[in-house]
Design an enzyme around this catalytic site. Structure first.
Site, PDB file in Angstrom:
ATOM      1  N   GLY A 102     -71.962 -42.347 -41.589  1.00  0.00           N
ATOM      2  CA  GLY A 102     -72.080 -43.128 -41.006  1.00  0.00           C
ATOM      3  C   GLY A 102     -71.035 -43.949 -40.100  1.00  0.00           C
ATOM      4  O   GLY A 102     -70.017 -42.954 -40.111  1.00  0.00           O
ATOM      5  N   LYS A 624     -79.801 -33.277 -35.282  1.00  0.00           N
ATOM      6  CA  LYS A 624     -81.472 -33.424 -35.132  1.00  0.00           C
ATOM      7  C   LYS A 624     -81.975 -34.944 -35.279  1.00  0.00           C
ATOM      8  O   LYS A 624     -82.872 -35.598 -34.877  1.00  0.00           O
ATOM      9  CB  LYS A 624     -81.886 -32.592 -36.028  1.00  0.00           C
TER      10      LYS A 624
END
Ligand code: AGP
Length: 629
Positions: A102, A624
């Site tokens: 994050g 991804k």
């Protein structure tokens, strides 16, 4: 993108961490690290730049024998992809280790404060503030005579996260509580896997699937203490949470490459099978010439829908643009596609009876999830019946955040995709939109029964044509790829239903071969991009017979007149003599053409990148699942 694995239990942590990290490799990363509390209650931490095998080589000769540990694959956001910035990050005593996914938005402010207090930072990351802040909290708590144990660590972490701004998923270990693991999340996924006498916590289910099929996805803003004896879970109000675990919905097994050199190549070859399975799963015959689309959810709510908005990013957005074309032109329903990242900050005014579709192969894309969440919230706030959220998600990952957020899921069912550049999931997303367009056309009688049936029959007959297409184009593209060794720019042109395929062709080429490429609606080229054309800028033009075939051919003429090398993606028919090179398509109805036109483009990009010796499956800078904003 970044991956987290954390374990506590009766088995040695290191092999479990490495196994989990290997399962997360497909997400894309640039460095990796682990930290374990060993049997002498010391914290051992090792990190490496580059591939996970570098870390494995580093730790393989060491005796790291603890039972609680954390691991991380990092995709750089703050600070270069070098060892000092790899996770885990430690406090100054080397007793606390933290991994985080994050972005801590207020890290600079927190860092400056800590630096003023004398803390020496070892990295350029936002994450490093966390272990230092936890150390400070533990110091404060020790003054209250709290014991060194997991509960104390839990309190310290809770106090720290209340000061963090941004989105995060984190896992923390402390040598003062050698069997405990504290995990917390806000707007970034974290899932707890429940074994017997052991727990694993990870940011993505493939890291858990080998360990257990019983999971407890953490809810937003939850914090948990995991020890071999059990889990304590608390919400942001510090209320203890009790809920039952659930089973993993799909196998989540990362498949092998078979005899292919790269996953991407294998995944392009998987597409005919995906089409076959889609027909089996989503189409059923109800009488001699009537079919219905099968969904796992009740579709009654679709009857009142007057418009559709689709939220997606990247390749998923390109599939959504084909979807939008089908939904408008075939099913007669007004549809808009939004970049999820733009929608978040400039959503259109609320309109009644709107279906919102989130599209994401990973189901974890931060922008798409945030856009969906925002849309759900603002619609609920109105309390007006006609403005309430109607939702569908199209995803390949049932066990993802999107899979949990949205009640009505269209499962792409393409099997886990490892290549960072999406191919088979794009194809599966296209098929999902064909299904939806048929469903809406049947509901709205926008087309005659014959027209709808023809499209269905074409879809049923598609798989063998795809098989032939993939194998013949593999050879052609492999050869053509040699001509791209010195090419720096490529233009892709398409119109109508194939304009998004031109965009997707350009994106694939950019992503894996690092050649600059741009896709345009063919009619738009003369309004500017034509200035780029010259001998060394090939133009790849998608020309499929139908509404705009002649127009595309005329636009290609304009490029030819500027000396561009013209590559045509078209069936062998009149008009194609203009192309210098033909990537031949089967003669197929225009409605279906995106499903075939994309295959030569995928194969050409693949072979260009493979020919250049590039890392096709994990191209530089890409991930991804893009779990940051
Ligand atoms: C696809 O090749 C890209 N890697 C990227 O554009 C991707 O499609 C985008 O990040 C959205 O991902 P999602 O489908 O998982 O939401």
């Amino acid at each position: 993108m970044c991956g987290i694995v954390a374990v506590t239990g009766y088995r040695k942590a290191l092999p479990l961490l490495i196994d989990g990290l290997q399962k997360l490799e497909y997400r894309g990363y640039d460095s990796a690290g682990i930290a374990v509390i060993n049997e002498d209650n010391n914290l051992i931490c090792d990190k490496s730049e580059g591939k996970l095998k570098n870390l494995i080589n580093k730790v393989s000769n060491k005796d790291i024998s603890g039972y609680v540990g954390i691991g991380h694959t990092r995709w750089a956001t703050h600070g270069k992809p070098i060892v000092k910035n790899a996770h885990p990050h430690l406090d100054s005593l080397g007793s606390i280790a933290v991994v985080q996914n994050g972005i801590i938005e207020n890290f600079q402010e927190l860092k400056s404060k800590l630096e003023k207090e004398g803390v020496d930072f070892k990295s350029d990351t936002d994450t490093e503030v966390i272990p230092h802040l936890i150390q400070k909290e533990l110091n404060n708590l020790s003054k209250l005579n709290l014991e060194n144990n997991g509960s104390t660590l839990l309190i310290a972490v809770r106090n720290v996260i209340s000061d963090l701004e941004g989105a995060y998923a984190l896992a923390v270990i402390w040598s003062g509580a050698p069997d405990s693991l504290v995990v917390a999340r806000r707007q970034a996924p974290l899932i707890i896997g429940l074994g017997e006498g052991e727990f694993v916590c990870a940011s993505d289910t493939p890291a858990i699937a080998n360990f257990t099929k019983t999971i407890l996805p953490m809810e937003d803003e939850e914090i948990g203490l995991l020890t071999p004896l059990g889990i304590e879970l608390y919400d942001s109000e510090n209320e203890r949470q009790y809920r039952n675990p659930v089973s993993l919905k799909s196998s989540e097994q990362v498949v092998d490459k078979k005899n292919f050199r790269h996953y991407m190549h294998k995944e392009i070859y998987d597409q005919p099978e995906i089409a076959k399975n889609w027909v089996k799963k989503y189409l059923s015959k109800i009488d001699s010439n009537q079919y219905k689309i099968n969904y796992a959810f009740d579709t009654n709510f679709l009857e009142g829908i007057e418009r559709i908005q689709i939220l997606a990013c990247g390749t998923s957005r390109h599939a959504s643009m084909v979807g939008s074309y089908l939904l408008e032109q075939f099913s007669g329903i007004p549809t808009n596609v939004f970049y999820a990242s733009e929608f978040r900050y400039s959503p259109p005014p609320l309109l009644p009876n709107t279906l919102t579709i989130g599209v994401s192969q990973s189901g974890e894309t931060a922008d798409t999830l945030a856009a969906l969440n925002m849309e759900i919230k603002r619609r609920k706030l109105t309390n007006k019946l006609e403005l309430q959220p109607n939702l569908i998600a199209i995803t390949n990952r049932l066990d993802s955040s999107m899979g949990r957020l949205v009640p009505n899921i269209i499962d792409i069912s393409a099997g886990i995709e490892i290549g960072v550049a999406a191919t088979k999931t794009f194809f599966g997303q296209l098929l999902s939109f064909y299904g939806l367009a048929i469903k809406f056309a049947q509901l709205r009688n926008s087309k005659s029964a014959d027209e709808i049936n023809n499209l269905i029959l074409d879809l049923i007959n598609l798989p063998p044509q795809l098989e032939e297409l993939v194998s013949s184009h593999n050879k052609i593209s492999e050869k053509l790829a040699h001509d791209f060794s010195d090419i720096k720019d490529v233009i892709f042109l398409g119109r109508g239903i194939n304009y998004p395929i031109a965009l997707e062709g350009a994106l694939k080429l950019k992503e894996i071969s690092y050649i600059h490429a741009a896709g345009y609606p063919a009619g738009e080229m003369k309004h500017g991009p034509i200035a780029l054309l010259e001998k060394k800028v090939p133009v790849i033009s998608i020309a499929t017979p139908g509404k705009v075939f002649e127009k595309v051919i005329s636009n290609a003429q304009e490029a030819k007149a500027r000396d561009s090398y013209l590559i045509g993606i078209a069936p062998k028919c009149k008009g194609i003599e203009i192309f210098d090179f033909l990537l031949p398509l089967p003669a197929i109805d225009e409605w279906l053409s995106p499903l075939v036109a994309v295959i030569p483009l995928q194969l050409l990009s693949y072979h260009i990148a493979a020919h250049k010796g590039l890392d096709v499956d994990q191209p530089r800078n890409l991930a991804k699942s893009v779990t940051v904003e």
